[in-house]
Design an enzyme around this catalytic site. Structure first.
Site, PDB file in Angstrom:
ATOM      1  N   ARG A  33       0.880  -1.175   0.000  1.00 36.33           N
ATOM      2  CA  ARG A  33       0.000   0.000   0.000  1.00 36.33           C
ATOM      3  C   ARG A  33       0.913   1.220   0.000  1.00 36.33           C
ATOM      4  O   ARG A  33       1.708   1.400   0.920  1.00 36.33           O
ATOM      5  CB  ARG A  33      -0.908  -0.003   1.230  1.00 36.33           C
ATOM      6  CG  ARG A  33      -1.599   1.334   1.441  1.00 36.33           C
ATOM      7  CD  ARG A  33      -2.720   1.261   2.428  1.00 36.33           C
ATOM      8  NE  ARG A  33      -3.871   0.574   1.863  1.00 36.33           N
ATOM      9  CZ  ARG A  33      -5.102   0.636   2.380  1.00 36.33           C
ATOM     10  NH1 ARG A  33      -5.337   1.332   3.467  1.00 36.33           N
ATOM     11  NH2 ARG A  33      -6.090  -0.016   1.806  1.00 36.33           N
TER      12      ARG A  33
ATOM     13  N   HIS B 209      -7.395   0.757  -6.504  1.00 40.37           N
ATOM     14  CA  HIS B 209      -7.592  -0.124  -5.338  1.00 40.37           C
ATOM     15  C   HIS B 209      -8.233  -1.425  -5.843  1.00 40.37           C
ATOM     16  O   HIS B 209      -9.382  -1.730  -5.533  1.00 40.37           O
ATOM     17  CB  HIS B 209      -8.497   0.584  -4.323  1.00 40.37           C
ATOM     18  CG  HIS B 209      -8.447  -0.004  -2.945  1.00 40.37           C
ATOM     19  ND1 HIS B 209      -7.611  -1.046  -2.597  1.00 40.37           N
ATOM     20  CD2 HIS B 209      -9.138   0.307  -1.811  1.00 40.37           C
ATOM     21  CE1 HIS B 209      -7.793  -1.335  -1.328  1.00 40.37           C
ATOM     22  NE2 HIS B 209      -8.706  -0.536  -0.827  1.00 40.37           N
TER      23      HIS B 209
ATOM     24  N   GLN C 262      -9.968  -4.212  -3.561  1.00 41.31           N
ATOM     25  CA  GLN C 262     -11.270  -3.790  -3.022  1.00 41.31           C
ATOM     26  C   GLN C 262     -12.383  -4.078  -4.033  1.00 41.31           C
ATOM     27  O   GLN C 262     -13.468  -4.540  -3.683  1.00 41.31           O
ATOM     28  CB  GLN C 262     -11.230  -2.289  -2.715  1.00 41.31           C
ATOM     29  CG  GLN C 262     -12.539  -1.729  -2.200  1.00 41.31           C
ATOM     30  CD  GLN C 262     -12.874  -2.208  -0.804  1.00 41.31           C
ATOM     31  OE1 GLN C 262     -12.075  -2.040   0.098  1.00 41.31           O
ATOM     32  NE2 GLN C 262     -14.043  -2.803  -0.611  1.00 41.31           N
TER      33      GLN C 262
ATOM     34  N   ASP D 254     -17.317   6.825  -1.835  1.00 41.01           N
ATOM     35  CA  ASP D 254     -16.075   6.677  -1.072  1.00 41.01           C
ATOM     36  C   ASP D 254     -15.826   8.019  -0.398  1.00 41.01           C
ATOM     37  O   ASP D 254     -16.477   9.026  -0.726  1.00 41.01           O
ATOM     38  CB  ASP D 254     -14.927   6.303  -2.042  1.00 41.01           C
ATOM     39  CG  ASP D 254     -13.599   6.071  -1.333  1.00 41.01           C
ATOM     40  OD1 ASP D 254     -13.604   5.804  -0.115  1.00 41.01           O
ATOM     41  OD2 ASP D 254     -12.543   6.159  -2.009  1.00 41.01           O
TER      42      ASP D 254
ATOM     43  N   CYS E 106     -16.450   1.167   0.512  1.00 41.12           N
ATOM     44  CA  CYS E 106     -15.228   0.398   0.812  1.00 41.12           C
ATOM     45  C   CYS E 106     -14.768   0.595   2.248  1.00 41.12           C
ATOM     46  O   CYS E 106     -14.014  -0.218   2.766  1.00 41.12           O
ATOM     47  CB  CYS E 106     -14.124   0.756  -0.175  1.00 41.12           C
ATOM     48  SG  CYS E 106     -13.481   2.431   0.017  1.00 41.12           S
TER      49      CYS E 106
ATOM     50  N   ARG F 228     -13.263  -8.892   1.572  1.00 42.40           N
ATOM     51  CA  ARG F 228     -11.847  -8.604   1.316  1.00 42.40           C
ATOM     52  C   ARG F 228     -11.015  -9.853   1.617  1.00 42.40           C
ATOM     53  O   ARG F 228     -10.102 -10.198   0.880  1.00 42.40           O
ATOM     54  CB  ARG F 228     -11.375  -7.439   2.197  1.00 42.40           C
ATOM     55  CG  ARG F 228     -11.996  -6.094   1.888  1.00 42.40           C
ATOM     56  CD  ARG F 228     -11.511  -5.552   0.563  1.00 42.40           C
ATOM     57  NE  ARG F 228     -10.061  -5.421   0.522  1.00 42.40           N
ATOM     58  CZ  ARG F 228      -9.375  -4.386   1.026  1.00 42.40           C
ATOM     59  NH1 ARG F 228     -10.018  -3.369   1.544  1.00 42.40           N
ATOM     60  NH2 ARG F 228      -8.051  -4.349   0.954  1.00 42.40           N
TER      61      ARG F 228
HETATM   62  N1  NVA Z   1     -10.032   6.589  -1.540  1.00 43.52           N
HETATM   63  C1  NVA Z   1      -9.660   6.152  -0.207  1.00 43.52           C
HETATM   64  C2  NVA Z   1      -9.886   4.692  -0.061  1.00 43.52           C
HETATM   65  C3  NVA Z   1      -9.621   4.163   1.330  1.00 43.52           C
HETATM   66  C4  NVA Z   1      -9.751   2.674   1.425  1.00 43.52           C
HETATM   67  C5  NVA Z   1      -8.206   6.509   0.073  1.00 43.52           C
HETATM   68  O1  NVA Z   1      -7.367   6.350  -0.822  1.00 43.52           O
HETATM   69  O2  NVA Z   1      -7.921   6.965   1.176  1.00 43.52           O
HETATM   70  N1   CP Z   2     -11.182  -0.271   2.305  1.00 46.07           N
HETATM   71  C1   CP Z   2      -9.926  -0.335   2.760  1.00 46.07           C
HETATM   72  O1   CP Z   2      -8.976  -0.564   2.013  1.00 46.07           O
HETATM   73  O2   CP Z   2      -9.810  -0.188   4.099  1.00 46.07           O
HETATM   74  P1   CP Z   2      -8.458   0.037   4.921  1.00 46.07           P
HETATM   75  O3   CP Z   2      -7.919   1.393   4.526  1.00 46.07           O
HETATM   76  O4   CP Z   2      -8.883  -0.009   6.354  1.00 46.07           O
HETATM   77  O5   CP Z   2      -7.485  -1.046   4.575  1.00 46.07           O
END
Ligand code: NVA
Ligand code: CP
Length: 307
Positions: A102, A129, A132, A223, A263, A291
């Site tokens: 990540r 992502h 997800q 989101d 998500c 997930r």
């Molecule tokens: N769009 C959000 C998704 C979190 C799972 C982010 O990148 O923070």
């Molecule tokens: N939806 C998602 O990826 O959640 P986290 O940021 O908690 O991993």
């Protein structure tokens, strides 16, 4: 050897194969039948951003598959002190069997993958992502029996929106994306989605009108308006999203039995109201649980593709 960096690299058949595998593995897990598909394997999990779901699902998933997960926060490994991604990749991939990352820029993930001797999985970048979306699609398959999917994504043109464009255009369903002006999805992803749609028969509609997008939709999703790394722009972004809250009035425009997906984490009163969130909590938390199942399938699938 294959990586799982973006849905763009996958065919419809491959995505459906992974979904079928997830359904099978989920059933086995529910029967407490933990098949050690990845016996003694190690998954390195590099996090440059926070996470609840991604961390817990990957760590639990690899353990249930007979392996072990290593949580590697960039605060704790030398990457956070400036060791190059290329060196980190060459070291870690000589010791572990698979890596999940990540990070911020998608190019950083690509760089890691280009130096890695083992499959790399995108656990979220600023651009995509994909894991997800596999969980989201699995959840839709469980809750929606008909094939006439009309998904409305209402919110920021971020990593989730980009990934929805790829999923819909590869699989071939109708997706309407509504974002405020200036918050649109990445233009290269939009282009890619239109190109894919010609082959798959998907209908991709992009607008700045939440009302048009949600009308008679069978699945509604959104989101956060402020993604990780955008905290400094919070005040500005909140102003841009005026009129984008998904509340009961907005949901009443969708089909009567429309699903709502998120998500997570969700910010009540911003992108979704408390009422809509709680009315659809079973769908939302099944999505979160999926997930685990979807990612176990991705890991097993990637392992099977090794040379
Ligand atoms: N769009 C959000 C998704 C979190 C799972 C982010 O990148 O923070
Ligand atoms: N939806 C998602 O990826 O959640 P986290 O940021 O908690 O991993």
């Amino acid at each position: 050897m294959r990586h799982f960096l973006t849905l763009k690299d996958y065919s419809k058949d491959e995505l459906l194969e992974i979904i079928d595998l997830a359904i099978k593995i989920k059933k086995q897990t529910y029967n407490r039948d933990f098949v050690p598909y990845l016996n003694k394997q190690t998954l390195g999990m590099i996090f440059e951003k926070s996470s609840t779901r991604t961390r817990v699902s990957f760590e639990t998933g690899i353990y249930q598959l007979g392996g072990v997960g290593l949580f590697l926060s960039s605060n704790d490994i030398q990457l956070g002190r400036g060791e190059p991604m290329s060196d980190t990749a060459r070291v870690i991939s000589r010791m572990v069997d698979m890596v999940m990352i990540r990070t911020f820029g998608h190019d950083k993930l690509e760089e890691f993958a280009s130096f890695s001797k083992v499959p790399v999985i995108n656990g979220l970048t600023d651009k995509y992502h994909p894991v997800q979306l596999m969980a989201d699609y699995l959840t839709i398959k469980e809750f929606k029996k008909d094939d006439n999917l009309v998904v409305a994504y209402i919110g920021d043109g971020n990593n989730m929106a980009n990934s929805w464009l790829l999923l819909a255009s590869i699989i071939g369903f109708e997706l309407r994306v509504a974002t405020p002006k200036g918050c649109e999805c990445d233009s290269d992803v939009i282009e890619e989605a239109y190109k894919n749609a010609k082959i798959s028969g998907a209908k991709i509609i992009i607008s700045n009108s939440p009302q048009d997008a949600i009308k008679d939709a069978s699945v509604v999703t959104t989101d956060t308006w402020v993604s990780m790394g955008q905290e400094a722009q919070k005040e500005q972004k909140l102003k841009e999203f005026d009129g984008y809250l998904i509340d009961n009035d907005m949901m009443s425009l969708a089909q009567d039995d429309a699903m709502f997906l998120h998500c997570l984490p969700a910010y009540r009163g911003y992108e979704v109201s408390e009422e809509v969130f709680e009315a659809h909590s079973d769908e939302i938390f099944s999505e979160a649980e999926n997930r685990l199942h979807a990612q176990k399938a991705i890991m097993v699938w990637l392992d099977n593709k090794r040379d």
